[in-house]
Design an enzyme around this catalytic site. Structure first.
Site, PDB file in Angstrom:
ATOM      1  N   SER A 194      34.142  44.227  33.065  1.00 23.84           N
ATOM      2  CA  SER A 194      33.584  43.341  32.045  1.00 23.84           C
ATOM      3  C   SER A 194      33.059  44.169  30.861  1.00 23.84           C
ATOM      4  O   SER A 194      33.835  44.874  30.226  1.00 23.84           O
ATOM      5  CB  SER A 194      32.514  42.447  32.679  1.00 23.84           C
ATOM      6  OG  SER A 194      32.217  41.372  31.829  1.00 23.84           O
TER       7      SER A 194
ATOM      8  N   HIS B 144      34.972  36.134  38.188  1.00 24.05           N
ATOM      9  CA  HIS B 144      34.527  37.333  37.467  1.00 24.05           C
ATOM     10  C   HIS B 144      33.709  38.285  38.338  1.00 24.05           C
ATOM     11  O   HIS B 144      33.303  39.342  37.886  1.00 24.05           O
ATOM     12  CB  HIS B 144      33.676  36.876  36.271  1.00 24.05           C
ATOM     13  CG  HIS B 144      33.492  37.920  35.196  1.00 24.05           C
ATOM     14  ND1 HIS B 144      34.521  38.372  34.421  1.00 24.05           N
ATOM     15  CD2 HIS B 144      32.389  38.591  34.763  1.00 24.05           C
ATOM     16  CE1 HIS B 144      34.075  39.275  33.557  1.00 24.05           C
ATOM     17  NE2 HIS B 144      32.780  39.434  33.750  1.00 24.05           N
TER      18      HIS B 144
ATOM     19  N   ASP C 107      38.241  33.000  36.198  1.00 19.05           N
ATOM     20  CA  ASP C 107      37.081  33.687  35.616  1.00 19.05           C
ATOM     21  C   ASP C 107      36.486  32.788  34.532  1.00 19.05           C
ATOM     22  O   ASP C 107      37.155  32.468  33.542  1.00 19.05           O
ATOM     23  CB  ASP C 107      37.593  35.008  35.023  1.00 19.05           C
ATOM     24  CG  ASP C 107      36.494  35.885  34.441  1.00 19.05           C
ATOM     25  OD1 ASP C 107      35.501  35.340  33.938  1.00 19.05           O
ATOM     26  OD2 ASP C 107      36.674  37.115  34.473  1.00 19.05           O
TER      27      ASP C 107
HETATM   28  N1  LIG Z   1      23.432  36.117  34.623  1.00 14.97           N
HETATM   29  C1  LIG Z   1      24.721  35.713  34.170  1.00 14.97           C
HETATM   30  C2  LIG Z   1      25.806  36.404  34.936  1.00 14.97           C
HETATM   31  C3  LIG Z   1      25.872  37.859  34.638  1.00 14.97           C
HETATM   32  C4  LIG Z   1      27.148  38.439  35.171  1.00 14.97           C
HETATM   33  O1  LIG Z   1      28.039  37.738  35.590  1.00 14.97           O
HETATM   34  N2  LIG Z   1      27.259  39.748  35.114  1.00 14.97           N
HETATM   35  C5  LIG Z   1      28.456  40.367  35.581  1.00 14.97           C
HETATM   36  C6  LIG Z   1      29.046  41.176  34.490  1.00 14.97           C
HETATM   37  S1  LIG Z   1      29.430  40.134  33.095  1.00 14.97           S
HETATM   38  C7  LIG Z   1      30.024  41.189  31.892  1.00 14.97           C
HETATM   39  O2  LIG Z   1      29.689  42.278  31.681  1.00 14.97           O
HETATM   40  C8  LIG Z   1      28.160  41.197  36.790  1.00 14.97           C
HETATM   41  O3  LIG Z   1      28.837  42.144  37.100  1.00 14.97           O
HETATM   42  N3  LIG Z   1      27.117  40.796  37.518  1.00 14.97           N
HETATM   43  C9  LIG Z   1      26.649  41.492  38.686  1.00 14.97           C
HETATM   44  C10 LIG Z   1      27.022  40.814  39.970  1.00 14.97           C
HETATM   45  O4  LIG Z   1      26.474  41.267  41.001  1.00 14.97           O
HETATM   46  O5  LIG Z   1      27.865  39.917  39.980  1.00 14.97           O
HETATM   47  C11 LIG Z   1      24.913  34.216  34.293  1.00 14.97           C
HETATM   48  O6  LIG Z   1      23.907  33.583  34.501  1.00 14.97           O
HETATM   49  O7  LIG Z   1      26.037  33.744  34.106  1.00 14.97           O
END
Ligand SMILES: N[C@@H](CCC(=O)N[C@@H](CSC=O)C(=O)NCC(=O)O)C(=O)O
Length: 280
Positions: free
Chosen positions: A147, A259, A226
């Site tokens: 991402s 995602h 995604d």
């Molecule tokens: N808090 C957000 C969601 C944040 C999210 O999905 N972060 C991703 C990376 S997004 C792009 O850089 C991630 O890797 N999160 C860590 C995980 O453990 O999944 C929301 O509320 O949508």
């Protein structure tokens, strides 16, 4: 220079967490390292993983399940944090997609971010530190990420093809100048001048090439379920820039995958094998 915070036996190797005083960020920064079995006394290929928004140096190591294959393939894994911590910039924890946990791997030029938010330089200094302090082979360094970090990996590799010999990404924010996350980050960290943005946009950087910067190919995996794909990611734009530059790209589109880290877990072995082949 390096402070070992913890270490844990893992698949015959060792999972470590470190802290270092970053000259680039001007704050202590944490990162994690996986060393495969038998790492002592040799120079091994090393793979940097840049994580996404809201993540830390711990996320990839605890959620991606990469260590089993890294152990088998003899790969060192390094995962930096995603932003400075404790920079005391007003508002830096107000939103999850800008500020803390969202450094976007750029060197900020706008106030109040410019002093500490220098993640581009931090990744390059960490590369040097790892090569100096750990049994890593300077001629066999690859980079990948997810991402925000998938974009960071593409961008850092395109700007430094002499430093990173292989590159891949999971669901990268492939054309940040075209999406809301990119507008917010580049506008906030770099200001209004789009010429400055272009220096950090992987699709713009690829579009400058007339021959392939990575002739052995780039690998990208993208889930089709995604929720960020349509609004934020733009893999087609990067694909088109690669096609125009003659850059071989394997962009794999996977029905049903979202995602998150279940998607990454599913395909992480392919990425490690891809890098191992290219790094030799
Ligand atoms: N808090 C957000 C969601 C944040 C999210 O999905 N972060 C991703 C990376 S997004 C792009 O850089 C991630 O890797 N999160 C860590 C995980 O453990 O999944 C929301 O509320 O949508």
């Amino acid at each position: 220079m390096l402070e070992l915070l913890s270490e844990h036996a893992c698949f015959g190797g060792v999972q470590r967490f470190y802290k270092t005083d970053s000259a680039a960020v001007k704050l202590p920064m944490r990162f994690s390292v996986y060393l495969p079995p038998g790492f002592e006394g040799q120079r091994l290929p090393v793979l940097f993983y840049l994580a996404g928004l809201t993540c830390t140096e711990e996320t990839f190591m605890t959620k991606a399940g990469a260590q089993r294959v890294a152990a088998e393939q003899g790969l060192i894994l390094v995962a930096p944090d995603t932003s400075p911590r404790g920079a005391a910039v007003p508002g830096e924890t107000d939103s999850w997609d800008f500020g803390a946990g969202a450094g976007f791997y750029v060197d900020a030029t706008e106030e109040p971010w410019a002093r500490h938010y220098r993640m581009y330089s931090h990744i390059l200094e960490l590369r040097e530190l790892v090569l100096a302090e750990l049994p890593a082979d300077p001629a066999r360094v690859g980079i990948f990420g997810h991402s925000m970090g998938g974009h960071g990996a593409l961008m850092l590799a395109l700007r430094n093809p002499d430093l990173f010999r292989s590159v891949s990404a999971f669901a990268p924010i492939a054309a940040p100048m075209r999406c809301p996350w990119g507008h917010k980050a580049f506008g906030g960290y770099l200001g209004a001048d789009r010429a400055a943005w272009r220096e950090y946009d992987a699709t713009e950087l690829m579009a400058r090439h007339q021959t392939a910067p990575f002739p052995a190919g780039i690998l990208i995996d993208q889930g089709l379920a995604d929720k960020f794909l349509a609004e934020q990611l733009y893999p087609d734009a990067f694909e088109e820039a690669c096609r125009a530059a003659g850059q071989p790209l394997e962009l794999r589109r996977h029905a049903g995958y979202d995602h998150g880290y279940y998607f990454i877990q599913t395909f992480v072995e392919d990425h490690l094998r891809f890098h191992r082949r290219q790094l030799g």
